[in-house]
Design a protein around this motif. Structure first.
Motif, mmCIF file in Angstrom:
data_model
loop_
_atom_site.group_PDB
_atom_site.id
_atom_site.type_symbol
_atom_site.label_atom_id
_atom_site.label_comp_id
_atom_site.label_asym_id
_atom_site.label_seq_id
_atom_site.Cartn_x
_atom_site.Cartn_y
_atom_site.Cartn_z
ATOM 1 N N PHE A 42 0.839 -1.295 0.074
ATOM 2 C CA PHE A 42 -0.043 0.137 -0.127
ATOM 3 C C PHE A 42 0.876 1.346 0.006
ATOM 4 N N ALA A 43 1.305 1.580 -0.997
ATOM 5 C CA ALA A 43 2.365 2.593 -1.337
ATOM 6 C C ALA A 43 1.510 3.880 -1.329
ATOM 7 N N VAL A 44 1.142 4.459 -0.146
ATOM 8 C CA VAL A 44 0.206 5.649 -0.082
ATOM 9 C C VAL A 44 0.334 6.155 1.392
ATOM 10 N N ASP A 45 0.532 7.435 1.322
ATOM 11 C CA ASP A 45 0.541 8.367 2.583
ATOM 12 C C ASP A 45 -0.262 9.374 2.422
ATOM 13 N N GLU A 46 -1.471 9.397 1.369
ATOM 14 C CA GLU A 46 -2.218 10.767 1.245
ATOM 15 C C GLU A 46 -3.178 10.967 2.662
ATOM 16 N N GLN A 91 -3.968 12.428 -5.533
ATOM 17 C CA GLN A 91 -4.275 12.508 -4.207
ATOM 18 C C GLN A 91 -5.711 11.885 -3.865
ATOM 19 N N ASN A 92 -6.227 10.906 -4.717
ATOM 20 C CA ASN A 92 -7.330 10.324 -4.710
ATOM 21 C C ASN A 92 -7.134 9.007 -3.831
ATOM 22 N N LEU A 93 -7.106 9.465 -2.388
ATOM 23 C CA LEU A 93 -6.947 8.032 -1.569
ATOM 24 C C LEU A 93 -8.240 7.218 -1.672
ATOM 25 N N GLU A 94 -9.296 7.799 -1.566
ATOM 26 C CA GLU A 94 -10.591 6.954 -1.615
ATOM 27 C C GLU A 94 -10.487 5.815 -2.783
ATOM 28 N N ALA A 95 -10.018 6.070 -4.135
ATOM 29 C CA ALA A 95 -9.749 5.221 -5.139
ATOM 30 C C ALA A 95 -8.699 4.163 -4.791
ATOM 31 N N SER A 96 -7.693 4.532 -4.054
ATOM 32 C CA SER A 96 -6.506 3.596 -3.713
ATOM 33 C C SER A 96 -7.130 2.693 -2.670
ATOM 34 N N GLN A 97 -7.898 2.954 -1.852
ATOM 35 C CA GLN A 97 -8.512 2.356 -0.838
ATOM 36 C C GLN A 97 -9.576 1.390 -1.552
ATOM 37 N N GLU A 98 -10.021 1.667 -2.385
ATOM 38 C CA GLU A 98 -10.990 0.662 -2.958
ATOM 39 C C GLU A 98 -10.390 -0.319 -3.867
ATOM 40 N N ASP A 99 -9.228 0.199 -4.545
ATOM 41 C CA ASP A 99 -8.317 -0.687 -5.328
ATOM 42 C C ASP A 99 -7.819 -1.934 -4.485
ATOM 43 N N PHE A 100 -7.277 -1.420 -3.322
ATOM 44 C CA PHE A 100 -6.621 -2.364 -2.281
ATOM 45 C C PHE A 100 -7.569 -3.397 -1.789
ATOM 46 N N ALA A 101 -8.780 -2.894 -1.428
ATOM 47 C CA ALA A 101 -10.117 -3.826 -1.017
ATOM 48 C C ALA A 101 -10.324 -4.555 -2.009
ATOM 49 N N THR A 102 -10.505 -4.396 -2.949
ATOM 50 C CA THR A 102 -11.092 -5.189 -4.279
ATOM 51 C C THR A 102 -9.964 -6.344 -4.451
ATOM 52 N N LYS A 103 -8.957 -6.132 -4.501
ATOM 53 C CA LYS A 103 -7.414 -7.122 -4.471
ATOM 54 C C LYS A 103 -7.520 -7.907 -3.263
ATOM 55 N N VAL A 104 -7.693 -7.422 -2.230
ATOM 56 C CA VAL A 104 -7.811 -8.068 -1.046
ATOM 57 C C VAL A 104 -8.832 -9.154 -0.930
ATOM 58 N N SER A 105 -9.970 -8.531 -1.250
ATOM 59 C CA SER A 105 -11.167 -9.743 -1.255
ATOM 60 C C SER A 105 -11.062 -10.675 -2.288
ATOM 61 N N SER A 129 -12.257 -3.128 4.600
ATOM 62 C CA SER A 129 -13.456 -3.160 3.300
ATOM 63 C C SER A 129 -13.170 -4.373 2.486
ATOM 64 N N GLY A 130 -12.018 -4.683 2.343
ATOM 65 C CA GLY A 130 -11.656 -6.079 1.330
ATOM 66 C C GLY A 130 -12.145 -7.285 2.413
#
Length: 305
Positions: A42-46, A91-105, A129-130
């Motif tokens: 999760f290469a995100v710190d937004e 800076q679209n944190l929400e999109a990256s979180q959704e992407d991560f959740a989908t892959k985790v699921s 969310s995943g």
């Protein structure tokens, strides 16, 4: 770009194997099998930026991987798949979180175990969310090792690294146990919110060896009350001496001593555990990879169960 896993090569026989010899970089979820471990960076710190913390954690997933590479493989059936990194664009944190959740699921639906390498602690809402996508009817328990509750209400409607548990609570009753909470890192408002939301917690000052019997009872009671388990570790729960590279360091944080390790391993042994992540490793402030190495060691503990 896929991470180039490298390490010390001692031989091809299984007895010589280190983690780098057993990793498969992939984008194909059909590779996931029962009880295989699957990494998502999760290469995100937004969320850290929004929370007014020290940015830099977005650079940590590959550094944690580097520090994982040489650990010995101790389980004969050990399998590790690396699905690369989720990044944050514009800076679209929400999109990256959704992407991560989908892959985790996708991993969890196939019976794999999800391992997240953060990144900011905004990974919590993404990982949860995943879990929710994969287990929509299950009672999901979260054990959070953290100095902070991360239950702030979003400012100006924007989620951050400090709002994860508030967000989770908006989706229904929250089932969480927070270990390592610091009195001097949370306002009375955050403690009150925790009580209002039913967030269980163990203060950092309660985690000492002589107190382990009581803590085991509390942890066991929590584990018995949930169907599946997700463990998240914010590295700022640890003392700055052993974890200097975080977004918000703690001079009086916990040590990775026998008291902590015994309790941690006890939790990892739960058959209900489906997902684990480490968060807030910030290479910009780390010293000799101390924090990244500790994070890698904590992940490796899961591989040895």
């Amino acid at each position: 770009m896929a991470f180039d896993w490298q390490g010390r090569f001692d031989g091809d026989e299984a007895l010589y194997h280190r983690i780098f010899q057993r990793v498969k970089n992939t984008n194909d979820f059909s590779d996931v099998s029962e009880n295989a471990f699957a990494i998502h960076g999760f290469a995100v710190d937004e969320g850290v930026r929004r929370n007014k913390g020290r940015v830099g954690a977005a650079k940590s997933p590959d550094i944690i991987r580097k520090n994982m590479s040489n650990f010995p493989v101790v389980q004969a059936d050990f399998r590790l798949l690396d699905f690369g990194n989720v990044v944050c664009e514009n800076q679209n944190l929400e999109a990256s979180q959704e992407d991560f959740a989908t892959k985790v699921s996708e991993v969890l639906k196939k019976g794999g175990k999800s391992v997240g390498l953060g990144g900011g602690h905004e990974i919590t809402f993404a990982h949860y969310s995943g879990m929710r996508k994969a287990f929509p009817n299950a009672k999901i328990g979260i054990i959070n090792f953290d100095a902070h509750f991360d239950n702030r209400e979003p400012e100006n409607g924007l989620a951050s690294s400090g709002t994860g548990f508030w967000q989770i609570a908006q989706e229904g009753p929250i089932n969480s146990l927070h270990i390592g909470i610091q009195r001097n890192s949370n306002t009375l408002k955050l403690f009150d919110t925790a009580h209002q939301l039913g967030m269980n917690y163990i203060l950092a000052e309660e985690l000492f060896f002589e107190n382990l019997p009581r803590l085991y009872i509390e942890v066991n009671r929590f584990l018995e009350s949930v169907d599946v388990l997700y463990v998240t570790i914010c590295m700022d729960v640890f003392n700055a001496a052993i974890a200097p590279g975080v977004s918000a360091s703690a001079y009086n944080g916990m040590m990775a001593d026998p008291a902590f390790m015994n309790l941690y391993r006890h939790i990892l042994a739960s058959q209900k555990l489906k997902a684990l992540d480490v968060a807030e490793v910030n290479p910009e402030f780390d010293i000799q990879d101390r924090t990244a190495r500790l994070a890698a060691c904590l992940v490796n503990e899961l591989f040895m169960v």
